[in-house]
Design a protein around this motif. Sequence first.
Motif, short mmCIF file in Angstrom:
data_model
loop_
_atom_site.label_atom_id
_atom_site.label_comp_id
_atom_site.label_asym_id
_atom_site.label_seq_id
_atom_site.Cartn_x
_atom_site.Cartn_y
_atom_site.Cartn_z
N ARG A 102 0.84 -1.22 0.00
CA ARG A 102 0.00 0.00 0.00
C ARG A 102 0.86 1.25 0.00
O ARG A 102 0.61 2.18 -0.77
N ARG A 103 1.84 1.28 0.86
CA ARG A 103 2.73 2.45 0.91
C ARG A 103 3.45 2.64 -0.41
O ARG A 103 3.61 3.76 -0.89
N MET A 104 3.87 1.54 -1.01
CA MET A 104 4.57 1.63 -2.29
C MET A 104 3.64 2.18 -3.39
O MET A 104 4.03 3.05 -4.16
N LEU A 109 2.25 6.46 -6.90
CA LEU A 109 1.16 7.25 -7.47
C LEU A 109 1.45 8.74 -7.33
O LEU A 109 1.32 9.52 -8.28
N LYS A 110 1.87 9.15 -6.13
CA LYS A 110 2.17 10.57 -5.89
C LYS A 110 3.36 11.01 -6.74
O LYS A 110 3.37 12.12 -7.29
N GLU A 111 4.32 10.13 -6.86
CA GLU A 111 5.48 10.43 -7.70
C GLU A 111 5.07 10.57 -9.17
O GLU A 111 5.47 11.51 -9.85
N ARG A 112 4.23 9.67 -9.62
CA ARG A 112 3.77 9.69 -11.02
C ARG A 112 3.01 10.97 -11.37
O ARG A 112 3.18 11.55 -12.42
N PHE A 113 2.17 11.43 -10.42
CA PHE A 113 1.35 12.62 -10.69
C PHE A 113 1.92 13.90 -10.07
O PHE A 113 1.29 14.95 -10.10
N GLU A 114 3.11 13.77 -9.51
CA GLU A 114 3.85 14.92 -8.96
C GLU A 114 3.04 15.72 -7.97
O GLU A 114 2.85 16.94 -8.10
N VAL A 115 2.53 15.02 -6.95
CA VAL A 115 1.75 15.66 -5.90
C VAL A 115 2.27 15.22 -4.54
O VAL A 115 2.86 14.15 -4.41
N ALA A 116 2.04 16.05 -3.52
CA ALA A 116 2.47 15.71 -2.17
C ALA A 116 1.49 14.76 -1.49
O ALA A 116 1.88 13.95 -0.65
N LYS A 117 0.22 14.89 -1.86
CA LYS A 117 -0.82 14.02 -1.32
C LYS A 117 -1.62 13.48 -2.49
O LYS A 117 -1.88 14.20 -3.45
N PHE A 132 -3.35 3.49 -13.36
CA PHE A 132 -2.04 3.30 -12.73
C PHE A 132 -2.15 2.27 -11.61
O PHE A 132 -1.34 1.35 -11.51
N ILE A 133 -3.16 2.42 -10.77
CA ILE A 133 -3.34 1.49 -9.65
C ILE A 133 -3.68 0.09 -10.15
O ILE A 133 -3.10 -0.90 -9.69
N GLU A 139 7.43 -4.75 -9.51
CA GLU A 139 8.67 -4.98 -10.28
C GLU A 139 9.00 -3.79 -11.17
O GLU A 139 10.18 -3.55 -11.48
N ASP A 140 7.99 -3.05 -11.61
CA ASP A 140 8.22 -1.92 -12.50
C ASP A 140 8.78 -0.71 -11.75
O ASP A 140 9.23 0.26 -12.39
N HIS A 141 8.78 -0.75 -10.44
CA HIS A 141 9.16 0.42 -9.64
C HIS A 141 10.31 0.15 -8.70
O HIS A 141 10.60 0.97 -7.83
#
Length: 142
Positions: A102-104, A109-117, A132-133, A139-141
């Motif tokens: 879940r944390r991953m 997801l936040k990294e992909r969409f460039e958001v803090a939350k 994305f989810i 393995e891709d990350h």
Amino acid sequence: MTLINSNQPDFLSVVERQMQLTEAQGQAIRGLVDGIRQMQMDVTEKVEEVQMMVQEVRDSVTLTDNECYQLQSLVRIKSNVLTKDRYKETEEKFKVVVGRYRRMIWSKLKERFEVAKYSHVRRIDFEDAVEFIKEFRPEDHI
């Protein structure tokens, strides 16, 4: 006998005066038409500006509570599926692995969409976030 009565205005001067009035009316109408054309162009330009501003606002609006809930549900389901498919140990370990997935997922997801939350994901990106989810593979990350 005189054909032209001195009390009557000269026919030619009446026609010339009428022609001058008609030309003045034509110029006034031409000016009115030009003014209307300019107003039309100004209005069209302003409408385009407003449409662009509305689109910018739409593009910057973030997820609704319902959309956030949907993403939470998808992440919960996805992390459980990933854990069941890849980890077959005790229940205690299962919860730990689910939490890691879940944390991953949230982190990527936040990294992909460039958001803090994750709740700051833009609404126009909601479908991409869902995909994305659904398609997430650790393995891709790594």
